[in-house]
Design a protein around this motif. Structure first.
Motif, PDB file in Angstrom:
ATOM      1  N   GLY A 119      25.158  27.709 -18.468  1.00  0.00           N
ATOM      2  CA  GLY A 119      25.880  27.151 -17.342  1.00  0.00           C
ATOM      3  C   GLY A 119      25.162  27.246 -16.020  1.00  0.00           C
ATOM      4  N   VAL A 120      23.959  27.789 -16.011  1.00  0.00           N
ATOM      5  CA  VAL A 120      23.196  27.921 -14.769  1.00  0.00           C
ATOM      6  C   VAL A 120      21.805  27.346 -14.987  1.00  0.00           C
ATOM      7  N   GLU A 121      21.362  26.510 -14.058  1.00  0.00           N
ATOM      8  CA  GLU A 121      19.998  25.990 -14.110  1.00  0.00           C
ATOM      9  C   GLU A 121      19.379  26.057 -12.720  1.00  0.00           C
ATOM     10  N   LEU A 122      18.162  26.575 -12.668  1.00  0.00           N
ATOM     11  CA  LEU A 122      17.370  26.655 -11.449  1.00  0.00           C
ATOM     12  C   LEU A 122      16.144  25.773 -11.622  1.00  0.00           C
ATOM     13  N   THR A 123      15.834  24.976 -10.593  1.00  0.00           N
ATOM     14  CA  THR A 123      14.718  24.033 -10.671  1.00  0.00           C
ATOM     15  C   THR A 123      13.866  24.140  -9.420  1.00  0.00           C
ATOM     16  N   GLY A 124      12.579  24.194  -9.612  1.00  0.00           N
ATOM     17  CA  GLY A 124      11.634  24.114  -8.509  1.00  0.00           C
ATOM     18  C   GLY A 124      10.625  23.021  -8.795  1.00  0.00           C
ATOM     19  N   PHE A 125      10.192  22.309  -7.760  1.00  0.00           N
ATOM     20  CA  PHE A 125       9.251  21.213  -8.002  1.00  0.00           C
ATOM     21  C   PHE A 125       8.330  21.027  -6.805  1.00  0.00           C
ATOM     22  N   TYR A 126       7.210  20.420  -7.107  1.00  0.00           N
ATOM     23  CA  TYR A 126       6.279  19.979  -6.067  1.00  0.00           C
ATOM     24  C   TYR A 126       5.699  18.653  -6.531  1.00  0.00           C
ATOM     25  N   GLY A 127       5.658  17.692  -5.634  1.00  0.00           N
ATOM     26  CA  GLY A 127       5.048  16.400  -5.942  1.00  0.00           C
ATOM     27  C   GLY A 127       4.359  15.851  -4.719  1.00  0.00           C
ATOM     28  N   GLY A 128       3.100  15.500  -4.843  1.00  0.00           N
ATOM     29  CA  GLY A 128       2.356  14.983  -3.707  1.00  0.00           C
ATOM     30  C   GLY A 128       1.405  13.885  -4.107  1.00  0.00           C
ATOM     31  N   TYR A 129       0.895  13.195  -3.121  1.00  0.00           N
ATOM     32  CA  TYR A 129      -0.138  12.204  -3.383  1.00  0.00           C
ATOM     33  C   TYR A 129      -1.009  12.042  -2.146  1.00  0.00           C
ATOM     34  N   SER A 130      -2.264  11.727  -2.397  1.00  0.00           N
ATOM     35  CA  SER A 130      -3.227  11.452  -1.341  1.00  0.00           C
ATOM     36  C   SER A 130      -3.674  10.011  -1.475  1.00  0.00           C
ATOM     37  N   PHE A 131      -3.934   9.366  -0.359  1.00  0.00           N
ATOM     38  CA  PHE A 131      -4.377   7.980  -0.404  1.00  0.00           C
ATOM     39  C   PHE A 131      -5.538   7.800   0.568  1.00  0.00           C
ATOM     40  N   ALA A 132      -6.430   6.884   0.200  1.00  0.00           N
ATOM     41  CA  ALA A 132      -7.622   6.648   1.014  1.00  0.00           C
ATOM     42  C   ALA A 132      -8.037   5.196   0.867  1.00  0.00           C
ATOM     43  N   ASP A 133      -8.644   4.666   1.917  1.00  0.00           N
ATOM     44  CA  ASP A 133      -9.139   3.286   1.908  1.00  0.00           C
ATOM     45  C   ASP A 133      -8.072   2.300   1.463  1.00  0.00           C
ATOM     46  N   GLU A 134      -6.823   2.531   1.874  1.00  0.00           N
ATOM     47  CA  GLU A 134      -5.753   1.585   1.540  1.00  0.00           C
ATOM     48  C   GLU A 134      -5.769   0.469   2.581  1.00  0.00           C
ATOM     49  N   GLU A 135      -6.387  -0.622   2.196  1.00  0.00           N
ATOM     50  CA  GLU A 135      -6.561  -1.735   3.127  1.00  0.00           C
ATOM     51  C   GLU A 135      -5.204  -2.342   3.489  1.00  0.00           C
ATOM     52  N   GLN A 136      -5.113  -2.808   4.729  1.00  0.00           N
ATOM     53  CA  GLN A 136      -3.863  -3.358   5.232  1.00  0.00           C
ATOM     54  C   GLN A 136      -3.988  -4.864   5.432  1.00  0.00           C
ATOM     55  N   ALA A 137      -3.296  -5.605   4.571  1.00  0.00           N
ATOM     56  CA  ALA A 137      -3.294  -7.061   4.712  1.00  0.00           C
ATOM     57  C   ALA A 137      -2.467  -7.452   5.927  1.00  0.00           C
ATOM     58  N   PRO A 138      -2.876  -8.469   6.671  1.00  0.00           N
ATOM     59  CA  PRO A 138      -2.141  -8.848   7.875  1.00  0.00           C
ATOM     60  C   PRO A 138      -0.764  -9.417   7.554  1.00  0.00           C
ATOM     61  N   THR A 139       0.184  -9.114   8.427  1.00  0.00           N
ATOM     62  CA  THR A 139       1.484  -9.769   8.430  1.00  0.00           C
ATOM     63  C   THR A 139       1.392 -10.970   9.361  1.00  0.00           C
ATOM     64  N   ILE A 140       2.033 -12.067   8.969  1.00  0.00           N
ATOM     65  CA  ILE A 140       1.877 -13.330   9.688  1.00  0.00           C
ATOM     66  C   ILE A 140       3.151 -13.651  10.469  1.00  0.00           C
ATOM     67  N   PHE A 141       2.995 -13.858  11.774  1.00  0.00           N
ATOM     68  CA  PHE A 141       4.102 -14.292  12.632  1.00  0.00           C
ATOM     69  C   PHE A 141       3.735 -15.672  13.186  1.00  0.00           C
ATOM     70  N   THR A 142       4.502 -16.681  12.801  1.00  0.00           N
ATOM     71  CA  THR A 142       4.195 -18.042  13.224  1.00  0.00           C
ATOM     72  C   THR A 142       4.753 -18.322  14.610  1.00  0.00           C
ATOM     73  N   ALA A 143       4.220 -19.377  15.237  1.00  0.00           N
ATOM     74  CA  ALA A 143       4.591 -19.699  16.621  1.00  0.00           C
ATOM     75  C   ALA A 143       6.063 -20.039  16.751  1.00  0.00           C
ATOM     76  N   ASP A 144       6.602 -20.765  15.774  1.00  0.00           N
ATOM     77  CA  ASP A 144       7.999 -21.188  15.845  1.00  0.00           C
ATOM     78  C   ASP A 144       8.874 -20.515  14.783  1.00  0.00           C
ATOM     79  N   GLY A 145       8.309 -19.500  14.098  1.00  0.00           N
ATOM     80  CA  GLY A 145       9.061 -18.805  13.070  1.00  0.00           C
ATOM     81  C   GLY A 145       9.116 -19.517  11.746  1.00  0.00           C
ATOM     82  N   ARG A 146       8.473 -20.700  11.652  1.00  0.00           N
ATOM     83  CA  ARG A 146       8.542 -21.461  10.407  1.00  0.00           C
ATOM     84  C   ARG A 146       7.615 -20.866   9.356  1.00  0.00           C
ATOM     85  N   VAL A 147       7.845 -21.261   8.097  1.00  0.00           N
ATOM     86  CA  VAL A 147       7.095 -20.711   6.975  1.00  0.00           C
ATOM     87  C   VAL A 147       5.634 -21.144   7.068  1.00  0.00           C
TER      88      VAL A 147
END
Length: 638
Positions: free
Chosen positions: A179-207
């Motif tokens: 009837g008793v449970e104890l839990t411990g955890f660790y979770g991590g991640y490292s990231f490098a050289d994650e290129e960022q693609a541009p987000t596009i904002f148009t002049a009139d908001g159109r597609v």
């Protein structure tokens, strides 16, 4: 009724959960109970996910749980230690005490079974990015279980960008007594050289016009590098009529190197100005937890549960100080590398949030008749924002929040329910293209009404349907000055439905659908500065999945996943929309043994028709929808 009781027991502090150590047996379609949202391993189905529940983000609203216990997320829980994630709305959230508007996102971590298993998976990933994942599930006697996990990822994206990730973690579970449970955890991640693609904002908001996919047109030097982690401890105990559930967590996301790329004022020919915002040491860290105590009182066919809960979080964010690099005119979709400028970053903004919530709840379960959930919460919210060269902005709020839900069971097969919830949520920060980039937005009060039904048909079919009405303050770009701020109130009225079952032996099928009528009201709409439909919403979304184990072909199954969405509003003026589209994924699984080792070969073709499309975000930014790609993986449980 049994499912409602199971959810109630788990949320109130029961620790029991099914052991699921082997990765070769994972199958989202066969494990999902409804079509609202489920992910198992690396695959997801359903109409909802953490970023969109009934048209809103449950994650931004702070509605995250780890195995039923409140957790404030600064960083995503590492995928190598997460076994499954479930979106709970309506009746599926009924057993969770003190729910919030915009659903609940509950994460279940991996668990060791009765026998030691080492699972190894090699996955081609999207666009042939190779992944390697290892999970060691090790039982020690009957009362201790340990999971050790690691993953190497070379991710490739539809934009042509790429990123490298190292994910790692471990889970230890101890049952000192029944009837008793104890839990411990660790979770991590490292990231490098994650290129960022541009987000596009148009002049009139159109597609924007279509562009070539898988051709990177950002800057190689405009990437992310950093690390993230979550760790914590959980305790669940059933001691006679008393139940205790407690958890304490630390979550941190840090981008040591940070860039945001975007195009502004893009015209019909695809030409606009290219910008990159550059900074460093952008961090968010949160310490959070919950202590919940409940008492069960049995009175014949009636079971009463009284509970008290204390939740708290302490969040420290450091962001901003970004330097803007204007790279001049450029054409979207066309590589145009520019030398890296050396802009000078400014001081960062300090954003500190402290919040404590004290709650009481009452739950009644009357066998074969009804269930009643009531909750009252007092929240003390404090947010201090220190912007460089400006006065401290201090915001405080101490609202009373409440929830009430009633489920009736007129027959053994039919359940009817009504519910209402009040919440307090954060609204994030202003996007990079605003005139106030990174500005902290105020906390907002939300409310939700809903009603629905579930019916269990003969033969195992189950249908669930609900109607809902959610209201929140609405934030977007003000066309008068470019600031990202509150422009009115947004209301989402809609209906959702799920149908699941097995019409034939070996065939599992799940269909989910949401119809939405989102509307914005307020002075900005009355003045014509924005239209009445909020950006990024669609009135209809359908998600359908089938999995079929072919008779006579032991271990072999085929599957299909299809989605359909109607036209999606694409700009604030409501003069542009993304066209309706349907996406089909096809796949197959082959389970066998090599010697005594269970193995799984998984092949899937996503977006079979190679449908081209854009995604649109808040503020009207466009990014690419993934095209056709083939994903293959081999998994072995040693």
């Amino acid at each position: 009724m049994r499912r409602l009781a199971w959810g109630l027991a788990l949320a109130a502090g029961g620790w029991q959960a099914p052991a699921a150590a082997q990765r070769t047996t994972e199958n989202t379609v066969r494990e999902a109970e409804d079509g609202f949202g489920k992910s198992v391993g690396s695959e997801s189905i359903g109409i909802y996910a953490s970023g969109e529940v009934r048209g809103f983000s449950a994650t931004e609203a702070g509605n995250n749980r780890i195995e039923g216990i409140y957790w404030d997320r600064a960083a995503t829980l590492s995928s190598v230690i997460t076994r499954e994630t479930t979106t709970r709305v309506g009746l599926s959230a009924f057993g969770y005490p003190l729910p919030a508007p915009t659903g609940i996102i509950d994460h279940e971590m991996r668990r060791a079974g009765p026998k030691p298993v080492v699972s190894v998976q090699v996955n081609s990933g999207d666009y042939l990015g190779t992944d390697l994942i290892v999970d060691a599930a090790i039982p020690i006697g009957e009362r201790i279980g340990i999971n050790l996990d690691a993953g190497l990822y070379d991710d490739q994206y539809v934009s042509g960008a790429s990123g490298r990730f190292l994910s790692y973690g471990g889970i230890a579970r101890l049952r000192p007594v029944d009837g008793v449970e104890l839990t411990g955890f660790y979770g991590g991640y490292s990231f490098a050289d994650e290129e960022q693609a541009p987000t596009i904002f148009t002049a009139d908001g159109r597609v924007p016009q279509p562009i070539v996919r898988r051709r990177f047109f950002g800057q190689d030097w405009a990437d992310w590098a950093g690390q993230a982690f979550n760790y914590g401890a959980l305790a669940k105990a059933t001691l006679g009529q008393w139940q205790v559930a407690a958890g304490a967590f630390r979550s941190r996301f840090a981008r040591d190197e940070y860039h945001t790329a975007f195009y502004r004022g893009v015209d019909a020919d695809g030409v606009g100005r290219s910008f990159v915002l550059a900074g460093e040491d952008q961090t968010t860290a949160s310490t959070s937890g919950e202590l919940r105590l409940s008492r069960l009182i049995e009175d014949g066919p009636r079971r009463h549960r009284l509970l008290v809960s204390v939740r708290a979080r302490d969040v420290s964010a450091r962001y901003g100080g970004l330097a803007t690099a204007d790279l001049g005119l450029a054409t979207i979709g066309v590589p145009d590398p520019r030398p890296r400028p050396m802009p000078v970053s400014g001081e960062r903004t300090r954003d500190d949030v402290r919040q404590a919530s004290h709650a009481v709840g009452y739950e009644l379960r009357w066998t074969r008749l009804l269930e009643l959930n009531l909750g009252l919460t007092r929240t003390d919210y404090r947010n201090a924002v220190v912007v460089p060269d400006a006065a401290v902005v201090l915001e405080r709020d101490r609202p009373w929040l409440w929830n009430a839900a009633l489920a009736l069971l007129p027959t053994e097969r039919l359940t009817l329910y009504v519910a209402t919830t009040r919440g307090l949520e954060e609204s994030g920060i202003a996007p990079g293209n605003a005139s106030n980039p990174g500005a902290a937005l105020p906390a907002l009060r939300t409310r939700q009404y809903e009603a629905g039904a579930r019916y269990a048909f003969p033969g195992g079919w189950r249908a669930t349907t609900a109607v809902f009405d959610i209201a929140k303050p609405y934030f977007d770009l003000d066309r008068r000055n470019g600031a990202f701020r509150q422009l009115g109130t947004v209301t989402h009225r809609g209906a959702e439905a799920s149908l699941s079952g097995s019409p034939l032996e070996g065939l599992s099928m799940i269909v989910g659908m949401v119809w939405l009528r989102p509307r914005v009201t307020g002075q900005a709409v009355d003045d014509g500065r924005i239209g009445p439909r909020p950006i990024g919403r669609t009135p209809l979304f359908i998600d359908a999945s089938v999995d079929y184990r072919i008779p006579g072909f032991s271990g072999f199954s085929v599957d299909a996943h299809a989605t359909y969405e109607a036209r999606r509003t694409a700009n604030a003026a409501n003069t542009a929309s993304l066209p309706a589209r349907a996406i089909l994924d096809l796949g197959a699984r082959y389970r066998s043994r090599i010697g005594h080792v269970p193995t799984l070969l998984r092949v899937q073709v996503r977006n079979v028709a190679d449908t081209f499309g854009w995604r649109v975000s808040g503020g009207g930014g466009y990014t690419l929808l993934p095209g056709r790609r083939v994903i293959a993986s081999v998994t072995a449980d040693f």
